[in-house]
Scaffold this active site. Structure first.
Site, PDB file in Angstrom:
ATOM      1  N   SER A 149      -0.838  -0.905   9.097  1.00 54.25           N
ATOM      2  CA  SER A 149      -1.946  -1.625   9.729  1.00 54.25           C
ATOM      3  C   SER A 149      -3.267  -1.052   9.233  1.00 54.25           C
ATOM      4  CB  SER A 149      -1.860  -1.452  11.247  1.00 54.25           C
ATOM      5  OG  SER A 149      -3.036  -1.949  11.855  1.00 54.25           O
ATOM      6  N   GLY A 199      13.037  -5.057  14.232  1.00 48.63           N
ATOM      7  CA  GLY A 199      12.176  -5.764  15.191  1.00 48.63           C
ATOM      8  C   GLY A 199      12.079  -7.247  14.870  1.00 48.63           C
ATOM      9  N   ALA A 200      13.198  -7.825  14.422  1.00 51.11           N
ATOM     10  CA  ALA A 200      13.168  -9.236  14.012  1.00 51.11           C
ATOM     11  C   ALA A 200      13.357 -10.190  15.180  1.00 51.11           C
ATOM     12  CB  ALA A 200      14.257  -9.490  12.961  1.00 51.11           C
ATOM     13  N   ASN A 201      13.398  -9.655  16.388  1.00 55.29           N
ATOM     14  CA  ASN A 201      13.622 -10.534  17.544  1.00 55.29           C
ATOM     15  C   ASN A 201      12.338 -11.158  18.054  1.00 55.29           C
ATOM     16  OD1 ASN A 201      13.470  -7.564  18.553  1.00 55.29           O
ATOM     17  ND2 ASN A 201      12.764  -8.792  20.282  1.00 55.29           N
ATOM     18  N   GLY A 210       7.644 -11.608  17.485  1.00 55.84           N
ATOM     19  CA  GLY A 210       6.427 -11.395  16.722  1.00 55.84           C
ATOM     20  C   GLY A 210       6.580 -11.708  15.243  1.00 55.84           C
ATOM     21  N   ILE A 211       6.034 -10.817  14.428  1.00 59.06           N
ATOM     22  CA  ILE A 211       5.988 -11.005  12.972  1.00 59.06           C
ATOM     23  C   ILE A 211       7.391 -10.919  12.365  1.00 59.06           C
ATOM     24  CG2 ILE A 211       5.148  -9.866  10.872  1.00 59.06           C
ATOM     25  CD1 ILE A 211       2.652  -9.023  12.664  1.00 59.06           C
ATOM     26  N   TYR A 245      -1.428   5.269  18.007  1.00 55.85           N
ATOM     27  CA  TYR A 245      -0.977   4.127  17.193  1.00 55.85           C
ATOM     28  C   TYR A 245      -1.480   4.294  15.757  1.00 55.85           C
ATOM     29  CZ  TYR A 245      -0.343  -0.703  15.597  1.00 55.85           C
ATOM     30  OH  TYR A 245       0.027  -1.820  14.878  1.00 55.85           O
TER      31      TYR A 245
HETATM   32  N1  LIG Z   1       0.127  -8.013  15.755  1.00 60.58           N
HETATM   33  C1  LIG Z   1      -0.813  -7.423  15.070  1.00 60.58           C
HETATM   34  O1  LIG Z   1      -2.013  -7.754  15.188  1.00 60.58           O
HETATM   35  C2  LIG Z   1      -0.466  -6.333  14.105  1.00 60.58           C
HETATM   36  C3  LIG Z   1      -1.492  -5.828  13.284  1.00 60.58           C
HETATM   37  C4  LIG Z   1      -1.184  -4.816  12.385  1.00 60.58           C
HETATM   38  C5  LIG Z   1       0.096  -4.339  12.299  1.00 60.58           C
HETATM   39  N2  LIG Z   1       1.069  -4.838  13.109  1.00 60.58           N
HETATM   40  C6  LIG Z   1       2.429  -4.297  12.965  1.00 60.58           C
HETATM   41  O2  LIG Z   1       3.331  -5.369  12.840  1.00 60.58           O
HETATM   42  C7  LIG Z   1       4.641  -4.919  13.203  1.00 60.58           C
HETATM   43  C8  LIG Z   1       5.325  -5.966  14.074  1.00 60.58           C
HETATM   44  O3  LIG Z   1       4.679  -6.007  15.313  1.00 60.58           O
HETATM   45  P1  LIG Z   1       4.336  -7.372  16.057  1.00 60.58           P
HETATM   46  O4  LIG Z   1       2.881  -7.575  15.940  1.00 60.58           O
HETATM   47  O5  LIG Z   1       5.248  -8.442  15.576  1.00 60.58           O
HETATM   48  O6  LIG Z   1       4.626  -6.951  17.578  1.00 60.58           O
HETATM   49  P2  LIG Z   1       5.842  -7.337  18.558  1.00 60.58           P
HETATM   50  O7  LIG Z   1       5.916  -8.798  18.761  1.00 60.58           O
HETATM   51  O8  LIG Z   1       5.637  -6.468  19.740  1.00 60.58           O
HETATM   52  O9  LIG Z   1       7.106  -6.892  17.746  1.00 60.58           O
HETATM   53  C9  LIG Z   1       7.489  -5.550  17.659  1.00 60.58           C
HETATM   54  C10 LIG Z   1       8.980  -5.506  17.445  1.00 60.58           C
HETATM   55  O10 LIG Z   1       9.364  -4.130  17.353  1.00 60.58           O
HETATM   56  C11 LIG Z   1      10.469  -3.954  18.210  1.00 60.58           C
HETATM   57  N3  LIG Z   1      10.635  -2.577  18.659  1.00 60.58           N
HETATM   58  C12 LIG Z   1       9.797  -1.836  19.419  1.00 60.58           C
HETATM   59  N4  LIG Z   1      10.360  -0.641  19.682  1.00 60.58           N
HETATM   60  C13 LIG Z   1      11.581  -0.642  19.085  1.00 60.58           C
HETATM   61  C14 LIG Z   1      12.638   0.284  18.988  1.00 60.58           C
HETATM   62  N5  LIG Z   1      12.609   1.466  19.628  1.00 60.58           N
HETATM   63  N6  LIG Z   1      13.735  -0.041  18.271  1.00 60.58           N
HETATM   64  C15 LIG Z   1      13.819  -1.219  17.654  1.00 60.58           C
HETATM   65  N7  LIG Z   1      12.859  -2.163  17.714  1.00 60.58           N
HETATM   66  C16 LIG Z   1      11.747  -1.864  18.416  1.00 60.58           C
HETATM   67  C17 LIG Z   1      10.205  -4.881  19.394  1.00 60.58           C
HETATM   68  O11 LIG Z   1      11.392  -5.068  20.151  1.00 60.58           O
HETATM   69  P3  LIG Z   1      11.321  -5.523  21.707  1.00 60.58           P
HETATM   70  O12 LIG Z   1      11.090  -6.996  21.684  1.00 60.58           O
HETATM   71  O13 LIG Z   1      12.654  -5.128  22.224  1.00 60.58           O
HETATM   72  O14 LIG Z   1      10.182  -4.770  22.325  1.00 60.58           O
HETATM   73  C18 LIG Z   1       9.762  -6.118  18.628  1.00 60.58           C
HETATM   74  O15 LIG Z   1      10.859  -6.795  18.117  1.00 60.58           O
HETATM   75  C19 LIG Z   1       4.452  -3.575  13.900  1.00 60.58           C
HETATM   76  O16 LIG Z   1       4.819  -2.546  13.002  1.00 60.58           O
HETATM   77  C20 LIG Z   1       2.959  -3.517  14.158  1.00 60.58           C
HETATM   78  O17 LIG Z   1       2.463  -2.204  14.187  1.00 60.58           O
HETATM   79  C21 LIG Z   1       0.807  -5.825  14.002  1.00 60.58           C
END
Ligand SMILES: NC(=O)c1ccc[n+]([C@@H]2O[C@H](COP(=O)([O-])OP(=O)(O)OC[C@H]3O[C@@H](n4cnc5c(N)ncnc54)[C@H](OP(=O)(O)O)[C@@H]3O)[C@@H](O)[C@H]2O)c1
Length: 289
Positions: free
Chosen positions: A146, A21-23, A25-26, A171
């Site tokens: 999380s 998921g490096a494309n 967000g985090i 979730y």
């Molecule tokens: N943001 C927060 O407040 C928060 C808090 C606690 C934990 N987290 C955790 O942090 C991690 C990163 O999430 P984020 O906040 O950066 O959200 P995000 O911007 O939605 O990033 C999620 C990433 O996961 C990818 N992904 C989703 N389904 C996938 C699949 N089937 N195969 C491969 N890649 C997939 C997405 O790809 P697409 O772009 O193609 O959808 C995107 O690159 C997650 O594990 C999340 O649970 C986030």
């Protein structure tokens, strides 16, 4: 731990990092900082367009960096297998990708989507990459969980959640599974005497696509921290010499204590066995003898 920033990271020349998921967000700043510090980085993403765009963005920030795209759909075990077969080396595996707060749907293999993607996909990926991880001195697996794991419960008789599905509880369940997996992987690696460190992180509430604020979405970055700040626990967990296996690193690099449910060794073993059955991926090298 205060004062630590991504600038504190050691030189990572010679290391290969995979960030799922490096494309966006985090994951994007996680991959970028690893590349900036000399690692060869694989941007593992399900969309080739988004993956290529992320590679281009990282290379603009890190000219001459070693960054490549790898196609990985965690919601499709055949894709996970194809991706793993394409990997030749891995020192740092960052199980970052996640999906959250969606209405109920299923992965290609028929698993509830949040559990299937966030846990089972990463379980299978880690197991398939295990021989390469064990061949890499000081390998680390960082799994992004999380604080939401505290609201998660695993009913082993209702893994499909065909009844009683809730966006948030599903979730939380997937993030609880991330922690149970992290701790069980560490225990198994230790018992096998393997040079592998398994760590979990909580990024803290971060302005990314996973956060759903409805009409307030445009104000997200006012309320929440940046993705770069959200990447700091992952970067610290992946590279700090102070990390010990089984730790749970949160915002401001505080060491969090996982919930009692996440620390249940009985549940961790049961989840491991079920995940092996569902994915067909075994971790023979670190199996209990
Ligand atoms: N943001 C927060 O407040 C928060 C808090 C606690 C934990 N987290 C955790 O942090 C991690 C990163 O999430 P984020 O906040 O950066 O959200 P995000 O911007 O939605 O990033 C999620 C990433 O996961 C990818 N992904 C989703 N389904 C996938 C699949 N089937 N195969 C491969 N890649 C997939 C997405 O790809 P697409 O772009 O193609 O959808 C995107 O690159 C997650 O594990 C999340 O649970 C986030």
């Amino acid at each position: 731990m205060t004062g630590w920033t991504p600038d504190s990271m050691p030189d990572l020349t010679g290391k290969t990092a995979i960030v799922t998921g490096a494309n966006s967000g985090i994951g994007l700043p996680t991959a970028l900082e690893l590349a900036r510090h000399g690692a060869r980085v694989v941007v593992a993403a399900r969309s080739p367009e988004k993956g290529d765009a992320a590679v281009a963005e990282i290379l603009r920030a890190v000219p001459g960096g070693q960054v490549e795209y790898g196609h990985l759909d965690l919601a499709d075990l055949a894709s996970v297998r194809r991706f793993a077969e394409s990997v030749d080396k891995v020192d740092l595996l960052i199980n970052n990708a996640g999906i959250g707060l969606i209405s109920r749907r299923e992965t290609k293999d028929g698993f509830e989507m949040q559990f299937g993607t966030n846990h089972l996909g990463h379980f299978a990926l880690t197991g398939l990459l295990l021989p390469l991880l064990l061949a890499a001195p000081g390998a680390r697996v960082v799994t992004v969980s999380s604080d939401a794991h505290k609201g998660g419960r695993i009913d082993f008789d209702n893994l499909a959640l065909e009844h009683g599905y809730g966006r948030m509880s599903a979730y939380g369940r997937s993030k609880l599974a991330n922690l149970l997996f992290t701790l069980e992987l560490q225990r198994r690696a230790e018992r096998a005497g393997a040079d592998l460190t398994s760590v979990a992180t909580h990024p803290g509430t971060t302005a990314t696509n996973i956060v759903k604020l409805g009409p307030l979405q445009p104000l997200m970055s006012v309320f929440f921290k940046s993705a770069a700040a959200g990447a700091v626990p992952s970067l610290y967990a992946a590279t700090s010499p102070d990390i010990r296996g089984g730790e749970f690193i949160g915002p401001r690099l505080k060491h969090f204590t996982p919930s009692a449910r996440a620390r249940s060794e009985e549940d961790a073993k049961r989840l491991w066995d079920v995940s092996t059955q569902l994915t067909g991926v075994r971790f023979d090298e670190i199996a209990y003898s």
